[in-house]
Design a protein around this motif. Structure first.
Motif, PDB file in Angstrom:
ATOM      1  N   GLY A  60      29.910  53.489  25.253  1.00 60.40           N
ATOM      2  CA  GLY A  60      29.821  52.223  25.963  1.00 60.40           C
ATOM      3  C   GLY A  60      31.118  51.870  26.659  1.00 60.40           C
ATOM      4  O   GLY A  60      32.193  52.368  26.324  1.00 60.40           O
ATOM      5  N   THR A  61      31.013  50.987  27.623  1.00 57.05           N
ATOM      6  CA  THR A  61      32.168  50.482  28.356  1.00 57.05           C
ATOM      7  C   THR A  61      33.022  49.632  27.418  1.00 57.05           C
ATOM      8  O   THR A  61      32.495  48.794  26.681  1.00 57.05           O
ATOM      9  N   THR A  62      34.325  49.847  27.442  1.00 57.54           N
ATOM     10  CA  THR A  62      35.239  49.089  26.592  1.00 57.54           C
ATOM     11  C   THR A  62      35.686  47.821  27.299  1.00 57.54           C
ATOM     12  O   THR A  62      36.106  47.851  28.449  1.00 57.54           O
ATOM     13  N   ILE A  63      35.571  46.715  26.578  1.00 59.64           N
ATOM     14  CA  ILE A  63      36.066  45.421  27.042  1.00 59.64           C
ATOM     15  C   ILE A  63      37.218  45.048  26.129  1.00 59.64           C
ATOM     16  O   ILE A  63      37.099  45.124  24.899  1.00 59.64           O
ATOM     17  N   THR A  64      38.347  44.677  26.717  1.00 59.29           N
ATOM     18  CA  THR A  64      39.541  44.353  25.941  1.00 59.29           C
ATOM     19  C   THR A  64      40.111  43.016  26.416  1.00 59.29           C
ATOM     20  O   THR A  64      39.521  42.345  27.263  1.00 59.29           O
ATOM     21  N   THR A  65      41.239  42.641  25.866  1.00 53.65           N
ATOM     22  CA  THR A  65      41.904  41.401  26.263  1.00 53.65           C
ATOM     23  C   THR A  65      43.308  41.699  26.745  1.00 53.65           C
ATOM     24  O   THR A  65      43.916  42.700  26.357  1.00 53.65           O
ATOM     25  N   ALA A  66      43.801  40.811  27.584  1.00 48.85           N
ATOM     26  CA  ALA A  66      45.188  40.861  28.048  1.00 48.85           C
ATOM     27  C   ALA A  66      45.555  39.462  28.520  1.00 48.85           C
ATOM     28  O   ALA A  66      44.679  38.644  28.827  1.00 48.85           O
ATOM     29  N   THR A  67      46.831  39.209  28.569  1.00 50.08           N
ATOM     30  CA  THR A  67      47.324  37.901  28.978  1.00 50.08           C
ATOM     31  C   THR A  67      47.356  37.798  30.503  1.00 50.08           C
ATOM     32  O   THR A  67      47.728  38.746  31.192  1.00 50.08           O
ATOM     33  N   SER A  68      46.950  36.638  31.000  1.00 47.74           N
ATOM     34  CA  SER A  68      47.009  36.335  32.425  1.00 47.74           C
ATOM     35  C   SER A  68      47.573  34.925  32.576  1.00 47.74           C
ATOM     36  O   SER A  68      47.874  34.266  31.577  1.00 47.74           O
ATOM     37  N   GLU A  69      47.674  34.453  33.791  1.00 46.28           N
ATOM     38  CA  GLU A  69      48.143  33.080  34.003  1.00 46.28           C
ATOM     39  C   GLU A  69      47.159  32.067  33.424  1.00 46.28           C
ATOM     40  O   GLU A  69      47.479  30.890  33.301  1.00 46.28           O
ATOM     41  N   PHE A  70      45.967  32.511  33.028  1.00 43.20           N
ATOM     42  CA  PHE A  70      44.956  31.639  32.432  1.00 43.20           C
ATOM     43  C   PHE A  70      44.854  31.856  30.925  1.00 43.20           C
ATOM     44  O   PHE A  70      43.879  31.450  30.303  1.00 43.20           O
ATOM     45  N   ASP A  72      44.851  34.440  27.431  1.00 41.29           N
ATOM     46  CA  ASP A  72      44.205  35.707  27.102  1.00 41.29           C
ATOM     47  C   ASP A  72      42.782  35.690  27.644  1.00 41.29           C
ATOM     48  O   ASP A  72      42.020  34.758  27.374  1.00 41.29           O
ATOM     49  N   VAL A  73      42.437  36.708  28.422  1.00 44.21           N
ATOM     50  CA  VAL A  73      41.103  36.810  29.019  1.00 44.21           C
ATOM     51  C   VAL A  73      40.599  38.239  28.871  1.00 44.21           C
ATOM     52  O   VAL A  73      41.345  39.138  28.497  1.00 44.21           O
ATOM     53  N   LEU A  74      39.323  38.416  29.176  1.00 51.35           N
ATOM     54  CA  LEU A  74      38.690  39.724  29.034  1.00 51.35           C
ATOM     55  C   LEU A  74      38.940  40.606  30.255  1.00 51.35           C
ATOM     56  O   LEU A  74      38.939  40.122  31.387  1.00 51.35           O
ATOM     57  N   TRP A  75      39.109  41.898  29.989  1.00 48.68           N
ATOM     58  CA  TRP A  75      39.347  42.910  31.009  1.00 48.68           C
ATOM     59  C   TRP A  75      38.434  44.094  30.735  1.00 48.68           C
ATOM     60  O   TRP A  75      38.166  44.435  29.591  1.00 48.68           O
ATOM     61  N   GLY A  76      38.004  44.721  31.798  1.00 49.62           N
ATOM     62  CA  GLY A  76      37.208  45.937  31.689  1.00 49.62           C
ATOM     63  C   GLY A  76      38.086  47.153  31.892  1.00 49.62           C
ATOM     64  O   GLY A  76      39.323  47.067  31.920  1.00 49.62           O
TER      65      GLY A  76
END
Length: 176
Positions: A60-70, A72-76
């Motif tokens: 399956g496709t991995t969804i992770t988190t990372a910090t942004s100006e908003f 911690d949000v989800l990243w593909g």
């Protein structure tokens, strides 16, 4: 001669439309941020290479988190931020045709994989009209923005295709 002028005029219109993106706020300043953690190396197709193997394995496709100006949000995969659309209050995908060209769905070939602070219990899938599986989070179908590069967040809280698009937090809510 008229045909040449029409073609040039049409080319200019297309160029303007293609170069336009939701990467500016009301003051014309570019929105964007760079995640501070790396995404896994799984491709958007969900195929990863297994060391020592000649054939790729499907996962399956991995969804992770990372910090942004908003926050911690989800990243593909490929460090591409993912969005939810306010027009989809349920798990049913409504973004098709020209909407899906601008906002490609996050697809998977198997059960999506949680990484970072992603809550695996909130990950799921929905079946699109063409039979492909789209990743959902907290019941919302996930999308990329087609005109963002790795690490960019240009379109949070932007209205296109009849509704607002938001990046999503690990809690499954839109970021503020």
């Amino acid at each position: 001669m008229r045909t040449t002028r029409r073609l040039r005029a049409a080319s200019v219109v297309v160029l303007v439309l293609v170069s336009a993106s939701c990467g500016t706020d009301d003051n014309g300043a570019e929105r964007g941020s760079t995640p501070t953690s790396q995404s896994p190396s799984t491709s958007k197709s969900g195929v990863t290479e297994t060391p020592g193997s000649d054939a790729p394995t499907t996962s399956g496709t991995t969804i992770t988190t990372a910090t942004s100006e908003f926050g911690d949000v989800l990243w593909g995969p490929d460090r591409q931020v993912v969005y939810i659309w306010e027009k989809e209050p349920s798990g049913t995908a409504e973004c098709y045709d020209d909407c899906a060209v601008a906002w490609p769905p996050v697809l998977t070939t198997g059960d999506p994989v949680a990484a970072g602070a992603v809550n695996a219990e909130l990950l799921g899938t929905t079946t699109r009209r063409d039979g492909s599986m789209q990743v959902t989070y907290n019941g919302h179908p996930l999308y990329y923005y087609a005109h963002e590069g790795p690490g960019e967040v240009k379109c949070h809280d932007i209205s296109t295709h009849g509704g607002l698009w938001w990046v999503i937090t690990p809690a499954g809510e839109r970021a503020e």
